[in-house]
Design an enzyme around this catalytic site. Sequence first.
Site, PDB file in Angstrom:
ATOM      1  N   HIS A 205       0.795  -1.239   0.000  1.00 37.26           N
ATOM      2  CA  HIS A 205       0.000   0.000   0.000  1.00 37.26           C
ATOM      3  C   HIS A 205       0.822   1.280   0.000  1.00 37.26           C
ATOM      4  O   HIS A 205       0.266   2.366  -0.090  1.00 37.26           O
ATOM      5  CB  HIS A 205      -0.943   0.018   1.209  1.00 37.26           C
ATOM      6  CG  HIS A 205      -0.218   0.297   2.503  1.00 37.26           C
ATOM      7  ND1 HIS A 205       0.519  -0.659   3.156  1.00 37.26           N
ATOM      8  CD2 HIS A 205      -0.119   1.421   3.255  1.00 37.26           C
ATOM      9  CE1 HIS A 205       1.039  -0.133   4.250  1.00 37.26           C
ATOM     10  NE2 HIS A 205       0.684   1.119   4.332  1.00 37.26           N
TER      11      HIS A 205
HETATM   12  C1  UD1 Z   1      -1.877   5.485   6.225  1.00 34.84           C
HETATM   13  C2  UD1 Z   1      -0.550   5.909   6.842  1.00 34.84           C
HETATM   14  C3  UD1 Z   1       0.474   4.804   6.654  1.00 34.84           C
HETATM   15  C4  UD1 Z   1      -0.029   3.470   7.154  1.00 34.84           C
HETATM   16  C5  UD1 Z   1      -1.361   3.179   6.492  1.00 34.84           C
HETATM   17  C6  UD1 Z   1      -1.970   1.874   6.950  1.00 34.84           C
HETATM   18  C7  UD1 Z   1      -0.053   8.312   6.762  1.00 34.84           C
HETATM   19  C8  UD1 Z   1       0.776   9.340   6.095  1.00 34.84           C
HETATM   20  N1  UD1 Z   1      -0.017   7.099   6.192  1.00 34.84           N
HETATM   21  O1  UD1 Z   1      -1.688   5.360   4.835  1.00 34.84           O
HETATM   22  O2  UD1 Z   1       1.649   5.138   7.374  1.00 34.84           O
HETATM   23  O3  UD1 Z   1       0.893   2.452   6.840  1.00 34.84           O
HETATM   24  O4  UD1 Z   1      -2.256   4.247   6.807  1.00 34.84           O
HETATM   25  O5  UD1 Z   1      -3.134   1.599   6.233  1.00 34.84           O
HETATM   26  O6  UD1 Z   1      -0.679   8.599   7.760  1.00 34.84           O
HETATM   27  N2  UD1 Z   1      -9.127   4.987   2.336  1.00 34.84           N
HETATM   28  C9  UD1 Z   1     -10.331   4.331   2.350  1.00 34.84           C
HETATM   29  N3  UD1 Z   1     -10.858   3.990   3.561  1.00 34.84           N
HETATM   30  C10 UD1 Z   1     -10.250   4.269   4.735  1.00 34.84           C
HETATM   31  C11 UD1 Z   1      -9.033   4.946   4.712  1.00 34.84           C
HETATM   32  C12 UD1 Z   1      -8.475   5.299   3.509  1.00 34.84           C
HETATM   33  O7  UD1 Z   1     -10.908   4.062   1.321  1.00 34.84           O
HETATM   34  O8  UD1 Z   1     -10.800   3.920   5.793  1.00 34.84           O
HETATM   35  C13 UD1 Z   1      -8.531   5.359   1.036  1.00 34.84           C
HETATM   36  C14 UD1 Z   1      -8.825   6.791   0.674  1.00 34.84           C
HETATM   37  O9  UD1 Z   1      -9.060   6.882  -0.658  1.00 34.84           O
HETATM   38  C15 UD1 Z   1      -7.531   7.515   1.001  1.00 34.84           C
HETATM   39  C16 UD1 Z   1      -6.492   6.429   0.760  1.00 34.84           C
HETATM   40  O10 UD1 Z   1      -7.127   5.204   1.111  1.00 34.84           O
HETATM   41  O11 UD1 Z   1      -7.340   8.631   0.228  1.00 34.84           O
HETATM   42  C17 UD1 Z   1      -5.267   6.629   1.586  1.00 34.84           C
HETATM   43  O12 UD1 Z   1      -5.603   6.751   2.974  1.00 34.84           O
HETATM   44  P1  UD1 Z   1      -4.643   7.597   3.973  1.00 34.84           P
HETATM   45  O13 UD1 Z   1      -5.139   7.490   5.358  1.00 34.84           O
HETATM   46  O14 UD1 Z   1      -4.395   8.941   3.403  1.00 34.84           O
HETATM   47  O15 UD1 Z   1      -3.271   6.865   3.857  1.00 34.84           O
HETATM   48  P2  UD1 Z   1      -2.913   5.313   3.847  1.00 34.84           P
HETATM   49  O16 UD1 Z   1      -2.387   4.987   2.503  1.00 34.84           O
HETATM   50  O17 UD1 Z   1      -4.012   4.456   4.401  1.00 34.84           O
END
Ligand code: UD1
Length: 367
Positions: A205
Amino acid sequence: MKLLHVVGARPNFMKVAPVLRAGAAVPGIEQVLVHTGQHYDAAMSETFFRDLELPAPDENLGVGSGSHAEQTARIMVAFEPVLDWHRPDWVVVYGDVNSTVACALVAAKKATRIAHVEAGLRSRDRSMPEEINRILTDQLADLCLTPSRDGDANLLAEGIPASRILLVGNVMVDTLLRLRDAARARSLPQQHGVAGREFAFVTLHRPSNVDDPAVLNELLRALEDLGTRMPVLFAVHPRTRQRIGEFGLRAPNGHVRLLDPLGYLETVSLVEAASVVLTDSGGLQEETTVLGVPCLTVRTSTERPVTVTEGTNRLVASTREAIGSSVAAVLEAKARGAFQPARPEGWDGKASERIIAALSAARAVAG
Ligand code: UD1
């Protein structure tokens, strides 16, 4: 003593769970749990609260997704009045996600003491958002609670005084040891028809692996290659699923099964039984080390070097060739018994008790 714990994203939940339990076992400690809502899908959040037997958060800031600036700013704005209302003795932040640095920054400006759990880890790769979050959070923290000695050395090298650093060990391991039997009872390998067989478990991811179409395509093709050798179970993060769709990439053929994100117990159930884990997760590097399962981490660096020097982790480049030859080498080494469970210093299931003791002692000193 009043502790306000902040969590936001999936890897935080495994870290706060044992600290909350250790705090609850000590009379006179009041605890508040704040969820920023950085992760909000049931599979990314609720499932973990259930698996880890976490209490419902006292406050949910509901910030959701956004660019880094948007998300960080929204968390800060929403957290400030919550902090004013609760007035804790300590704000306890975990790991390296955006929620960690956002709430640490708010607390620092409000002269509230900050404890950082999992302090001191460094990949030395500033293109990772987590590395920026780690460096800044440690600079702001009054107490840097480290999971391993390399963390202490990193902090000292950045000018953080020794009086603010304490090696407490790894809280992820507290959770893993407590829930290992419950995870086994989930019998995920049986459910997926791979019990007693060789199989690979995969998660990917990180932006460096999934945000570039060429890299992500190469990784999907590497999984296809791996699938010719053994079944591959790939738990797909929402970001990764989105990118595969957005870039119009072909899902891997053959024996690669794309699964929705898994809960904690389901993940551990598969990891423990896997022949090899291919990942870019921080937590899985640690869990495979404790479980003695070979782990190939698709990254150029790791902030968790003890998983390589003492554990079962190896770094691998994001190419079909590198992954193919590393899998072959690892399986051959595994057959020779090269991978055994490892317990680096302080990875003993008692890190959370040491954290609560440290917070209580620091409060006593400060009066
Ligand atoms: C975040 C953390 C990362 C961790 C990861 C675990 C930061 C900078 N990154 O990354 O260190 O390893 O979490 O998962 O804080 N999304 C959903 N549902 C959710 C959450 C996210 O669909 O419940 C999608 C959204 O489109 C979002 C994307 O995933 O834009 C990324 O989510 P985000 O929380 O920004 O970062 P992660 O890649 O999950």
